[in-house]
Structures are given as C-alpha cells and as structure tokens.
Design a protein around this motif. Sequence first.
Motif, PDB file in Angstrom:
ATOM      1  N   ILE A 261      56.234  13.886 -79.961  1.00  0.00           N
ATOM      2  CA  ILE A 261      55.830  14.895 -78.970  1.00  0.00           C
ATOM      3  C   ILE A 261      55.970  14.324 -77.566  1.00  0.00           C
ATOM      4  N   CYS A 262      55.477  13.111 -77.393  1.00  0.00           N
ATOM      5  CA  CYS A 262      55.524  12.460 -76.088  1.00  0.00           C
ATOM      6  C   CYS A 262      56.955  12.160 -75.656  1.00  0.00           C
ATOM      7  N   PHE A 263      57.736  11.546 -76.552  1.00  0.00           N
ATOM      8  CA  PHE A 263      59.087  11.106 -76.222  1.00  0.00           C
ATOM      9  C   PHE A 263      59.993  12.287 -75.900  1.00  0.00           C
ATOM     10  N   MET A 264      59.906  13.341 -76.709  1.00  0.00           N
ATOM     11  CA  MET A 264      60.739  14.517 -76.479  1.00  0.00           C
ATOM     12  C   MET A 264      60.313  15.251 -75.212  1.00  0.00           C
ATOM     13  N   LEU A 265      59.020  15.284 -74.947  1.00  0.00           N
ATOM     14  CA  LEU A 265      58.544  15.922 -73.723  1.00  0.00           C
ATOM     15  C   LEU A 265      59.053  15.173 -72.494  1.00  0.00           C
ATOM     16  N   ILE A 266      59.014  13.849 -72.554  1.00  0.00           N
ATOM     17  CA  ILE A 266      59.539  13.050 -71.448  1.00  0.00           C
ATOM     18  C   ILE A 266      61.014  13.358 -71.222  1.00  0.00           C
ATOM     19  N   GLY A 267      61.792  13.407 -72.340  1.00  0.00           N
ATOM     20  CA  GLY A 267      63.215  13.695 -72.217  1.00  0.00           C
ATOM     21  C   GLY A 267      63.492  15.055 -71.604  1.00  0.00           C
ATOM     22  N   THR A 268      62.708  16.052 -71.996  1.00  0.00           N
ATOM     23  CA  THR A 268      62.882  17.406 -71.446  1.00  0.00           C
ATOM     24  C   THR A 268      62.513  17.461 -69.970  1.00  0.00           C
ATOM     25  N   VAL A 269      61.357  16.923 -69.641  1.00  0.00           N
ATOM     26  CA  VAL A 269      60.838  17.042 -68.275  1.00  0.00           C
ATOM     27  C   VAL A 269      61.630  16.186 -67.285  1.00  0.00           C
ATOM     28  N   ASN A 270      62.130  15.027 -67.741  1.00  0.00           N
ATOM     29  CA  ASN A 270      62.840  14.134 -66.825  1.00  0.00           C
ATOM     30  C   ASN A 270      64.037  14.792 -66.146  1.00  0.00           C
ATOM     31  N   VAL A 271      64.732  15.644 -66.882  1.00  0.00           N
ATOM     32  CA  VAL A 271      65.891  16.323 -66.281  1.00  0.00           C
ATOM     33  C   VAL A 271      65.449  17.154 -65.086  1.00  0.00           C
ATOM     34  N   TYR A 272      64.375  17.918 -65.253  1.00  0.00           N
ATOM     35  CA  TYR A 272      63.869  18.753 -64.166  1.00  0.00           C
ATOM     36  C   TYR A 272      63.183  17.905 -63.097  1.00  0.00           C
ATOM     37  N   LEU A 273      62.555  16.817 -63.507  1.00  0.00           N
ATOM     38  CA  LEU A 273      61.889  15.930 -62.554  1.00  0.00           C
ATOM     39  C   LEU A 273      62.891  15.360 -61.551  1.00  0.00           C
ATOM     40  N   PHE A 274      64.020  14.875 -62.055  1.00  0.00           N
ATOM     41  CA  PHE A 274      65.000  14.276 -61.143  1.00  0.00           C
ATOM     42  C   PHE A 274      65.895  15.328 -60.504  1.00  0.00           C
ATOM     43  N   LYS A 275      66.226  16.389 -61.222  1.00  0.00           N
ATOM     44  CA  LYS A 275      67.079  17.428 -60.654  1.00  0.00           C
ATOM     45  C   LYS A 275      66.367  18.206 -59.559  1.00  0.00           C
ATOM     46  N   ASP A 276      65.088  18.520 -59.763  1.00  0.00           N
ATOM     47  CA  ASP A 276      64.365  19.388 -58.834  1.00  0.00           C
ATOM     48  C   ASP A 276      63.341  18.637 -57.972  1.00  0.00           C
ATOM     49  N   TYR A 277      62.486  17.814 -58.586  1.00  0.00           N
ATOM     50  CA  TYR A 277      61.446  17.116 -57.824  1.00  0.00           C
ATOM     51  C   TYR A 277      62.062  16.088 -56.876  1.00  0.00           C
ATOM     52  N   PHE A 278      62.988  15.282 -57.394  1.00  0.00           N
ATOM     53  CA  PHE A 278      63.648  14.279 -56.558  1.00  0.00           C
ATOM     54  C   PHE A 278      64.976  14.766 -55.979  1.00  0.00           C
ATOM     55  N   GLY A 279      65.479  15.910 -56.469  1.00  0.00           N
ATOM     56  CA  GLY A 279      66.733  16.462 -55.957  1.00  0.00           C
ATOM     57  C   GLY A 279      67.939  15.583 -56.232  1.00  0.00           C
ATOM     58  N   ASN A 280      67.929  14.890 -57.366  1.00  0.00           N
ATOM     59  CA  ASN A 280      69.011  13.947 -57.639  1.00  0.00           C
ATOM     60  C   ASN A 280      69.204  13.803 -59.149  1.00  0.00           C
ATOM     61  N   ALA A 281      69.966  14.709 -59.759  1.00  0.00           N
ATOM     62  CA  ALA A 281      70.206  14.654 -61.199  1.00  0.00           C
ATOM     63  C   ALA A 281      70.963  13.395 -61.595  1.00  0.00           C
ATOM     64  N   LYS A 282      71.806  12.899 -60.716  1.00  0.00           N
ATOM     65  CA  LYS A 282      72.593  11.700 -61.030  1.00  0.00           C
ATOM     66  C   LYS A 282      71.698  10.476 -61.227  1.00  0.00           C
ATOM     67  N   ALA A 283      70.476  10.512 -60.674  1.00  0.00           N
ATOM     68  CA  ALA A 283      69.559   9.388 -60.846  1.00  0.00           C
ATOM     69  C   ALA A 283      69.166   9.205 -62.311  1.00  0.00           C
ATOM     70  N   LEU A 284      69.376  10.242 -63.132  1.00  0.00           N
ATOM     71  CA  LEU A 284      69.123  10.114 -64.558  1.00  0.00           C
ATOM     72  C   LEU A 284      69.986   9.022 -65.177  1.00  0.00           C
ATOM     73  N   SER A 285      71.157   8.781 -64.590  1.00  0.00           N
ATOM     74  CA  SER A 285      72.020   7.705 -65.079  1.00  0.00           C
ATOM     75  C   SER A 285      71.330   6.356 -64.931  1.00  0.00           C
ATOM     76  N   MET A 286      70.659   6.152 -63.820  1.00  0.00           N
ATOM     77  CA  MET A 286      69.944   4.895 -63.600  1.00  0.00           C
ATOM     78  C   MET A 286      68.765   4.764 -64.566  1.00  0.00           C
ATOM     79  N   VAL A 287      68.083   5.878 -64.834  1.00  0.00           N
ATOM     80  CA  VAL A 287      66.989   5.861 -65.805  1.00  0.00           C
ATOM     81  C   VAL A 287      67.514   5.432 -67.170  1.00  0.00           C
ATOM     82  N   GLY A 288      68.624   6.024 -67.573  1.00  0.00           N
ATOM     83  CA  GLY A 288      69.214   5.677 -68.857  1.00  0.00           C
ATOM     84  C   GLY A 288      69.643   4.225 -68.932  1.00  0.00           C
ATOM     85  N   LEU A 289      70.221   3.728 -67.851  1.00  0.00           N
ATOM     86  CA  LEU A 289      70.675   2.337 -67.820  1.00  0.00           C
ATOM     87  C   LEU A 289      69.496   1.380 -67.960  1.00  0.00           C
ATOM     88  N   ILE A 290      68.444   1.613 -67.172  1.00  0.00           N
ATOM     89  CA  ILE A 290      67.287   0.713 -67.205  1.00  0.00           C
ATOM     90  C   ILE A 290      66.558   0.820 -68.546  1.00  0.00           C
TER      91      ILE A 290
END
Length: 468
Positions: A261-290
């Motif tokens: 529940i936690c892991f899938m929720l993080i995966g779902t929300v992170n896309v919107y968190l970086f796309k909308d909250y931070f305005g940078n969907a490409k930053a998801l690449s850095m999240v994945g790398l780290i």
Amino acid sequence: MALAKKQEFSPNNSAVTARPFGFKDKLGYLFGDFGNDFFFILVAAFLMVYYTDVYGLNPAFVGTLFLIARLWDAVADVSWGRFIDTRKPGKNGKFRPWIFRMSFPLVITGVLMFVHIPGMSTGFYEAYAFVTYILWGTLYSTVNIPYGSMASVITSDPVERTSLSSFRALGGTLAGLIINVVGPMILFVNNKADANHFLVGAIIFAVLSIACYMACYKLSVERIVMDKTDKPNVNMGQTIKGLVKNKPLIWILVASLTFMICFMLIGTVNVYLFKDYFGNAKALSMVGLIQSIAVFIGMPLVKPLVAKFGKKEIASAGILLSAVVYGALYLLPNLTATQFIGVLSIAMFGYGIFNLVVWAFVTDVIDYHEYLTGLREDGTVYSIYSFSRKVGQAIAGGLGGYAIASVGYNQTLKAQAQSTLDGIHTLGTLVPAIVMVVIFLILVFLYPLNKNKTKQLAIDLAEKRKSK
C-alpha cells in the motif's frame, strides 16, 4: 499424511545431473524479476498519469479500475498457485516451464495497454483500459507465481535463499533504474505525458522483458523436487488448516500488504509531486537513479548483516529509518526538488534494505508450513503471499486515485491550485511515514521468526525430513 520426499537431481531420478547451486542460479533469478519489473514498475509509476493525462480519465475512475483489477489479480494468484501445485514436475522442473510458456502473451498484452486510438469517446477509453489492464494482470500471475515459488526449490539453504532474495531485489532495481531514469525522458514531452512516446517506451521494455525471462529460464535450476512416484497433494482442507496455524505467514502477509500500500502510493503520488508540486517531471529520473544507487549500496551489506543480526532485525531497522526520514520531509515543505531528493535518498536506502530482505521471509514461511503440515506446497504458500501484495496494490491503486482526486487534482488545468499542491505534498511525505511506522511495529512485535528461531526451524525441518 507422510511428507513427500525431497531430493536433489541425480542420474537415478533425472536424465540430467544438476550442477551445484552457484552464481548462475543467482543471475538467472535476478533476470526473472528484471523481466517482471519492466512492466510492473512502468505500470506502478506511470499508468495512472497515462490514463488521466492521455486518455483523459478521471483519477477516481482510475482508482476504481485499479482496485477492481488488482483484487481480481489476487484471486488469480491463488488460483494459479494452487493449479501449479497439482502439476507434476517435468524434465525442466515444475515452475520454469510456465515462465517460458506465459511470458510471451504477457509482454504482448503489456504493450496493448499503452495503445492510444485518437478521437475516441471517454466510454471507449474506459472500456479499453478495463479490458487490457485486467488481462495483463491475469497473465502476470501466470508468470510471477511460478517465478516466486521457484526460489524454494532452487536451494534449501537459508543463507543461499537470502542471497536469491537479494539478487531478486537487484533485478527489480535494475529494471527500476531503466524505467525510472530513462522512462521520464522517453514518456514526457514538455512536462506532459505523450501517447506516442508511451507506446515506444512500452515496446522497448517488452523486448527487454522477454529477453530477461528467457535468461531466467535458461540459467536457473530446480533442485528440490517431489519424488515422481508420489502424487501431488490436493488436500485443500489440510492446506487451509496449516495456513491458519502459520503465524509467521499471517504476519508477513499483513506487513507485506501494508508495505505494498505504501510503496504503490509513493509511486503514484511521486509523479504528481514532481510534475505539479515541483514543476519538474524530469526530476523523476534523478529519483529513480538515486533509488537504484541506494539498493546497490545496500546489496553487499544485506548478507553479512542478516547473518549477524537476522532477517527480521535488519528489515525492521530499514523500515524505521525510512519512516523517520519521510516524517522529516513533511516538516520541510519549502525544499527545492533537488534538496527533497537529497533527503529522500536516505529513506530510499532504508526501504531498499527492507525490500532486499523481504523475499527471503517467504521461503521461511514456506518451510514453516511444511514443518506444521508435512506438505511441501511452495506454489500455494507463495501465491497466498502474492495475494496479500496484490490486495495491497489494489488498495493502494484505489487510494492513489481517490487521494489525488480528493485533493482537487484536475487534469484539464494547466496549473493546479495551491491547496491541491499542498495535499499532494502531504500524500507524498506524511502518509508514507505513518504507514512505515505501522510496518515496523508489526515486524518487531508480531512476526515471530527472529534469527535464532529461523536457524532452529531449518534444523528441525531437516530432522523431520530424514525421519520420513
């Protein structure tokens, strides 16, 4: 009922003499989850945003779809696991042939999920999403259940099984590295999900996935087999009685469900968190790398740490570390995307350690089931475990869609309201912190197999097998 005899492959009971357990088995098992997670992670991280931003579907509808489909997947897992346990092993083993047979239709269906026909009605897109997603999930069970069950027949040694668990996690991490780092670069154009780019990405990942499944099939060996003179056990009543008594299984089911529940929720929300909250969907690449780097750092540490402290102890410490860091991120709402990712890396290391260890718990509860009942039912027990994870995915999928909708997300707007952005931040920080604390408490106070009890279980089970 007498315990079915377990034996190593030898010239007396098989046409092929098995090589000793070694690196090829670990590598083969790695490739299995590598293949699984090309689509599993793609779906977990990006399918919702594909449905909302490409198909134009309401996030609450998508949440309902995920809930229904994953509950069906959970039923499919148990049904398929029970089916496999009623089959006799063939010359290539009991589980490996199913990976070979079912991987091709699985990846084809995975590509079909990301086909977009322009100009169709919302009703058409809703129906198409339902059919393709549910079909993909059903076929995923036919590959993942034999793959997960196979670990307990590759080797009977608890430390070697921990090593298999670590290599499995590494396989998933490598797939995650590709999906989460390369994926956003392919899938998004000008910070928006692009239909054609999603399809190209799905095709690329399908080719890589099938190659990995074939490597898993070729490199792994099933060593622990039921005597071919024995008929597969189909006493469902005795199986259920053993499952109910299996306290380690029950509590690892609860912990795994909660983690999913936690892991899938993080995966779902992170896309919107970086796309909308931070305005940078490409930053998801850095999240994945780290995230991948964190697992690579943790992987060589897991085996010696488990040998010294135990699976339960190490998994508990990792999940507690993550909970503390996510709580700190909630209290720091003004961080930049880069600063947020920097702090988040510590949390990713914590739950990376947990994920490296968690699959080894499954082989322990399979052994405990055999100790209680005298039945070796790897597929059934693993499918029950997988069932709990699918239920977790179902709940998280539903919650993810409903949660995004509840904070006011509107896919038609170019920019979301500040209250929506604040809600997304809370979903991505405070909620994971709370859930991970719950997992920690379950492991520490309710899961009974600590280091010493696990060692004693292996000794007792070996003696019980010799007496049969």
